[in-house]
Write an enzyme that holds these catalytic residues in place. Structure first.
Site, PDB file in Angstrom:
ATOM      1  N   GLY A 113     -40.068 -34.867  15.571  1.00  0.00           N
ATOM      2  CA  GLY A 113     -39.612 -33.668  16.242  1.00  0.00           C
ATOM      3  C   GLY A 113     -40.112 -33.581  17.668  1.00  0.00           C
ATOM      4  O   GLY A 113     -40.385 -34.594  18.305  1.00  0.00           O
ATOM      5  N   HIS A 114     -40.272 -32.354  18.143  1.00  0.00           N
ATOM      6  CA  HIS A 114     -40.677 -32.138  19.531  1.00  0.00           C
ATOM      7  C   HIS A 114     -41.562 -30.910  19.591  1.00  0.00           C
ATOM      8  O   HIS A 114     -41.317 -29.917  18.892  1.00  0.00           O
ATOM      9  CB  HIS A 114     -39.449 -31.929  20.418  1.00  0.00           C
ATOM     10  CG  HIS A 114     -39.770 -31.817  21.876  1.00  0.00           C
ATOM     11  ND1 HIS A 114     -40.305 -32.852  22.612  1.00  0.00           N
ATOM     12  CD2 HIS A 114     -39.643 -30.767  22.736  1.00  0.00           C
ATOM     13  CE1 HIS A 114     -40.481 -32.463  23.856  1.00  0.00           C
ATOM     14  NE2 HIS A 114     -40.086 -31.203  23.961  1.00  0.00           N
ATOM     15  N   SER A 115     -42.608 -30.963  20.430  1.00  0.00           N
ATOM     16  CA  SER A 115     -43.527 -29.834  20.565  1.00  0.00           C
ATOM     17  C   SER A 115     -43.815 -29.557  22.031  1.00  0.00           C
ATOM     18  O   SER A 115     -43.831 -30.468  22.862  1.00  0.00           O
ATOM     19  CB  SER A 115     -44.835 -30.120  19.824  1.00  0.00           C
ATOM     20  OG  SER A 115     -45.480 -31.266  20.380  1.00  0.00           O
ATOM     21  N   ASP A 150     -23.428 -17.773   6.790  1.00  0.00           N
ATOM     22  CA  ASP A 150     -24.692 -17.224   6.307  1.00  0.00           C
ATOM     23  C   ASP A 150     -25.028 -15.951   7.072  1.00  0.00           C
ATOM     24  O   ASP A 150     -24.606 -15.742   8.201  1.00  0.00           O
ATOM     25  CB  ASP A 150     -25.827 -18.248   6.311  1.00  0.00           C
ATOM     26  CG  ASP A 150     -26.244 -18.713   7.700  1.00  0.00           C
ATOM     27  OD1 ASP A 150     -25.526 -18.447   8.674  1.00  0.00           O
ATOM     28  OD2 ASP A 150     -27.299 -19.359   7.796  1.00  0.00           O
ATOM     29  N   CYS A 203     -35.350 -13.890  12.807  1.00  0.00           N
ATOM     30  CA  CYS A 203     -34.029 -13.849  13.437  1.00  0.00           C
ATOM     31  C   CYS A 203     -33.773 -12.546  14.181  1.00  0.00           C
ATOM     32  O   CYS A 203     -32.773 -12.432  14.891  1.00  0.00           O
ATOM     33  CB  CYS A 203     -32.949 -14.091  12.382  1.00  0.00           C
ATOM     34  SG  CYS A 203     -32.904 -15.805  11.791  1.00  0.00           S
ATOM     35  N   LYS A 212     -33.429 -12.816  18.104  1.00  0.00           N
ATOM     36  CA  LYS A 212     -32.278 -13.443  18.759  1.00  0.00           C
ATOM     37  C   LYS A 212     -31.834 -12.644  19.974  1.00  0.00           C
ATOM     38  O   LYS A 212     -32.027 -11.419  20.043  1.00  0.00           O
ATOM     39  CB  LYS A 212     -31.103 -13.525  17.782  1.00  0.00           C
ATOM     40  CG  LYS A 212     -31.173 -14.641  16.767  1.00  0.00           C
ATOM     41  CD  LYS A 212     -29.887 -14.696  15.954  1.00  0.00           C
ATOM     42  CE  LYS A 212     -29.846 -15.907  15.038  1.00  0.00           C
ATOM     43  NZ  LYS A 212     -28.594 -15.966  14.249  1.00  0.00           N
ATOM     44  N   ASP A 233     -19.272 -20.254  14.637  1.00  0.00           N
ATOM     45  CA  ASP A 233     -19.614 -20.650  13.277  1.00  0.00           C
ATOM     46  C   ASP A 233     -21.080 -21.052  13.200  1.00  0.00           C
ATOM     47  O   ASP A 233     -21.807 -21.051  14.195  1.00  0.00           O
ATOM     48  CB  ASP A 233     -18.708 -21.788  12.808  1.00  0.00           C
ATOM     49  CG  ASP A 233     -18.306 -21.653  11.356  1.00  0.00           C
ATOM     50  OD1 ASP A 233     -19.132 -21.163  10.565  1.00  0.00           O
ATOM     51  OD2 ASP A 233     -17.168 -22.031  10.999  1.00  0.00           O
ATOM     52  N   ASP A 234     -21.529 -21.434  12.009  1.00  0.00           N
ATOM     53  CA  ASP A 234     -22.955 -21.642  11.779  1.00  0.00           C
ATOM     54  C   ASP A 234     -23.478 -22.961  12.323  1.00  0.00           C
ATOM     55  O   ASP A 234     -24.683 -23.083  12.594  1.00  0.00           O
ATOM     56  CB  ASP A 234     -23.247 -21.562  10.278  1.00  0.00           C
ATOM     57  CG  ASP A 234     -22.939 -20.182   9.725  1.00  0.00           C
ATOM     58  OD1 ASP A 234     -23.624 -19.237  10.123  1.00  0.00           O
ATOM     59  OD2 ASP A 234     -21.999 -20.052   8.921  1.00  0.00           O
ATOM     60  N   ASP A 238     -32.324 -24.287  14.790  1.00  0.00           N
ATOM     61  CA  ASP A 238     -32.734 -22.888  14.645  1.00  0.00           C
ATOM     62  C   ASP A 238     -34.247 -22.798  14.685  1.00  0.00           C
ATOM     63  O   ASP A 238     -34.936 -23.572  14.022  1.00  0.00           O
ATOM     64  CB  ASP A 238     -32.217 -22.304  13.328  1.00  0.00           C
ATOM     65  CG  ASP A 238     -32.045 -20.794  13.404  1.00  0.00           C
ATOM     66  OD1 ASP A 238     -32.991 -20.116  13.843  1.00  0.00           O
ATOM     67  OD2 ASP A 238     -30.968 -20.295  13.019  1.00  0.00           O
TER      68      ASP A 238
END
Length: 336
Positions: A144-146, A229, A19, A22, A55-56, A73
């Site tokens: 998902g995605h790649s 968080d 993180c 970011k 917010d989260d 994320d």
């Protein structure tokens, strides 16, 4: 492994890590302020939590008296072990749902892989780590995605369910409530030391892969309505956002804040990620911290990956680190 049989260090293939990579908080707020998000003319659900308070996760109310929590994320490697990185990234993505008082129900992998540089065997271990954590959480992992790219990145888009009348929001704090923190600080500096030296810190890995599920459930049981968080913007950054959204001042007792073993030594040795310094520069105009040493301030602003919950209330096992008071000239006050 590379062609000589040596372990390939994933953190060496990324400019940042976890993180801490970011977009800086101040730059992100400036970017979003000019984005001009359009709103639907005939929405399929009522938006309860959007971008206004940072917010989260987003929350919409649907038919049947429930709400859907949605988040995404992903980040560059924070540790060299691909299985551990997958576990950490998954726990971090799920955390946004727990931070809203929700329960994750389905997740999708998000993977960027430098296919000409790193073997797919490593990517497979990353995905295996993510799958282990989602299984532990009771959340389905459904594809998902790649894409290919110059840096490895991994994370998840997660959907959860929550009671719309019992959400944990960052704008629901009120003066008089204590502040509790469910995980110790220092993940950013320890991860940066790992990236530079190759040293492994099991205490940091154990903290990052720990789910915030029990803390979230305990907060709801205790009647808590305000939480967030603590991740890339550090404790001070997330406390500031909570205080600003709630119209109060957050008072932090620095001596009460738990810190991981080895974190202070990492700060003294100079292993402070750029993201942590940027956090401190961004938040300091909103902070009163007379007499607090630089080492402590760096740790309070340290960019956390898969950190704990900052809760406006008390739950078993989480130390009280401060309180919310009526709004004053500063959004955050740090006491020695």
């Amino acid at each position: 492994m590379d062609h000589d049989g040596a372990m390939q260090r994933l953190t060496q293939y990324a400019a940042g890590g976890g993180c801490a990579c970011k977009i800086p908080a101040g730059e992100l707020e400036e970017l979003l302020s000019g984005a001009g998000f359009a709103t639907p003319g005939d929405p399929a659900a009522d938006l309860l939590v959007g971008v206004e308070t940072g917010d989260d996760a987003a929350v919409v109310r649907i038919e049947g008296g429930t709400s859907v929590v949605s988040t995404a994320d992903f980040f560059t490697p924070v540790v060299d072990d691909p299985y551990d990185w997958g576990r950490i990234a998954a726990a971090n993505a799920l955390s946004d749902v727990y931070a809203m008082g929700g329960r994750p129900i389905v997740a999708l992998n998000l993977l960027c892989w430098p296919r000409d540089v790193l073997p797919y065997d490593l990517a497979r271990e990353v995905l295996r780590g993510g799958a282990e954590i989602t299984a532990r959480s009771g959340c389905h992992l459904a594809g998902g995605h790649s894409v290919t790219g110059p840096e490895p990145k991994y994370g998840m888009a997660v959907t959860g369910l929550a009671d719309p009348d019992r959400l944990l929001r960052n704008d629901s704090g009120r003066a008089g409530l204590p502040l509790s923190l469910t995980k110790p600080l220092g993940l950013g500096v320890l991860n940066n030391r790992h990236k530079v030296t190759g040293e492994v810190f099991p205490q940091a890995i154990a903290t990052m892969i720990a789910l915030n599920a029990k803390a979230s459930a305990a907060a709801l049981t205790a009647g808590v309505r305000c939480a967030t968080d603590v991740t890339g913007f550090g404790l001070l950054g997330h406390a500031f956002k909570l205080a600003r959204a709630s119209g109060v001042t957050a008072v932090i007792d620095a001596a009460a804040v738990p810190v991981l073993d080895g974190a202070r030594e990492a700060v003294r040795a100079g292993f402070v990620p750029g993201g942590s310094r940027r956090n401190l520069d961004w938040v300091m105009p909103q902070v009163h911290a007379a007499g607090i040493d630089d080492e402590t301030m760096v740790l309070l602003a340290d960019a956390q990956t898969s950190g704990g919950l900052l809760i406006a209330g008390e739950i078993p096992g989480a130390p009280v680190i401060g309180e919310l008071v009526p709004r004053g000239p500063h959004s955050v006050v740090v006491r020695g």
